[in-house]
Design a protein around this motif. Structure first.
Motif: not given
Length: 310
Positions: A192-219
């Motif tokens: 992701m950081m390589d792509l941000y640098a390649k396309h000149g995207l603003p990278s000063e924001g905090k890092l984060m992760a959003a979790y869309h799906k959890f399958h507890i049985g399959k882990q």
């Protein structure tokens, strides 16, 4: 009665005698308990003779419920057999055991549970195994770190309901097993950081992760890891994807310490939301890394976990 078996193992760089003596002594359990992370002030009562056959460990709390564990049979430096009796939120009894075996690193410790559910809860068997397995893995990781280093870099603070958003993030979407999430996320961040640098995207924001799906049985889980954008109208080229969360109330838990123990914060957040009977919004739960892991000591890493609410 729907029966289930759960077992999780870990290798610890210490001799079997040391590992056995730590685990058999109930006085050590509050230090590495995967459940007290959600309610550190829960009442814990330990019998005076804490490491012998018949010793008892009792707990009682609003969030973690109530129950007791008893040492039933001890085979010194090899095996601990126990019975766990849950009183709240519902009554049940299960068999628990620890196997202690020599290994190349020092000791292989295996934590077992054999239990059953009421017949009308048969549909929860797979989910129950998943949740117990994750609890055991969190506890074993803390126990390993404590035995090997004398400390555990994990502290959970319940912050409660907060207003947050709107949030706009651009990152890479990935799917993986829960045990591989750390390596998968680290690899995605580098790309992701390589792509941000390649396309000149603003990278000063905090890092984060959003979790869309959890399958507890399959882990398994599906998530997007990226950087918070200053606005939502920034064009993002593939393979980067945009993710947004509107302004909302969210239940917030702060985790301080090693990302390896972030599961403690997530477990605490979900337990409190269930206990308080809060309704979650149809928006991915997410975590924001409040400081830079490359410049922050491991014990000062700060992560905030958010469960959006209706």
């Amino acid at each position: 009665m729907p029966r289930f078996h759960v077992e999780k193992s870990i290798e610890i760089a210490a001799p079997p005698q040391t590992v056995y003596e730590k685990v058999v002594d109930f006085k050590t359990w509050p230090t590495w308990s995967p459940w007290l992370c959600a309610e550190p002030d829960a009442q814990v009562t330990i019998s005076e003779n804490s490491n012998s056959q018949g010793s008892l460990y009792k707990w009682s709390g609003e969030v973690v419920g109530a129950g007791e564990i008893e040492h039933i049979k001890l085979d010194p430096h090899r095996r601990i057999d126990e019975e766990i009796r849950f009183l709240k939120p519902f009554a049940s009894t299960s068999s628990v055991a620890f196997d202690v075996e020599p290994s190349g690193l020092g000791t292989k410790l295996t934590w077992h549970m054999d239990g059953s559910l009421p017949w009308f809860m048969f549909w929860m068997t797979g989910m129950m195994k998943g949740f117990i397995g994750m609890d055991y893995e969190r506890g074993l990781k803390m126990l390993k770190e404590w035995i090997e280093t004398g400390t555990i870099h994990s502290k959970t603070n319940i912050l409660g309901i907060e207003e947050i958003g709107p949030i706009h993030m651009a990152g890479l979407r990935r799917s993986c097993s829960l045990k591989d999430i750390g390596g998968t996320m680290q690899g995605a961040l580098g790309q992701m950081m390589d792509l941000y640098a390649k396309h000149g995207l603003p990278s000063e924001g905090k890092l984060m992760a959003a979790y869309h799906k959890f399958h507890i049985g399959k882990q398994t889980c599906e998530f997007t890891v990226g950087t918070i954008l200053p606005s939502g109208d920034i064009d993002v080229p593939a393979p980067l994807e945009k993710w947004s969360c509107p302004q909302t109330k969210a239940f917030c838990v702060e985790h301080l310490g090693d990302y390896n123990h972030l599961g403690n914060g997530w477990s605490a957040a979900n337990q409190h939301v269930r206990y308080k009977k809060l309704k979650q919004r149809n928006c991915s739960a997410f975590e924001i890394y409040e400081n830079n892991p490359d410049k922050t000591p491991i014990d000062q890493l700060q992560t905030k976990i958010y469960l959006p609410l209706k």
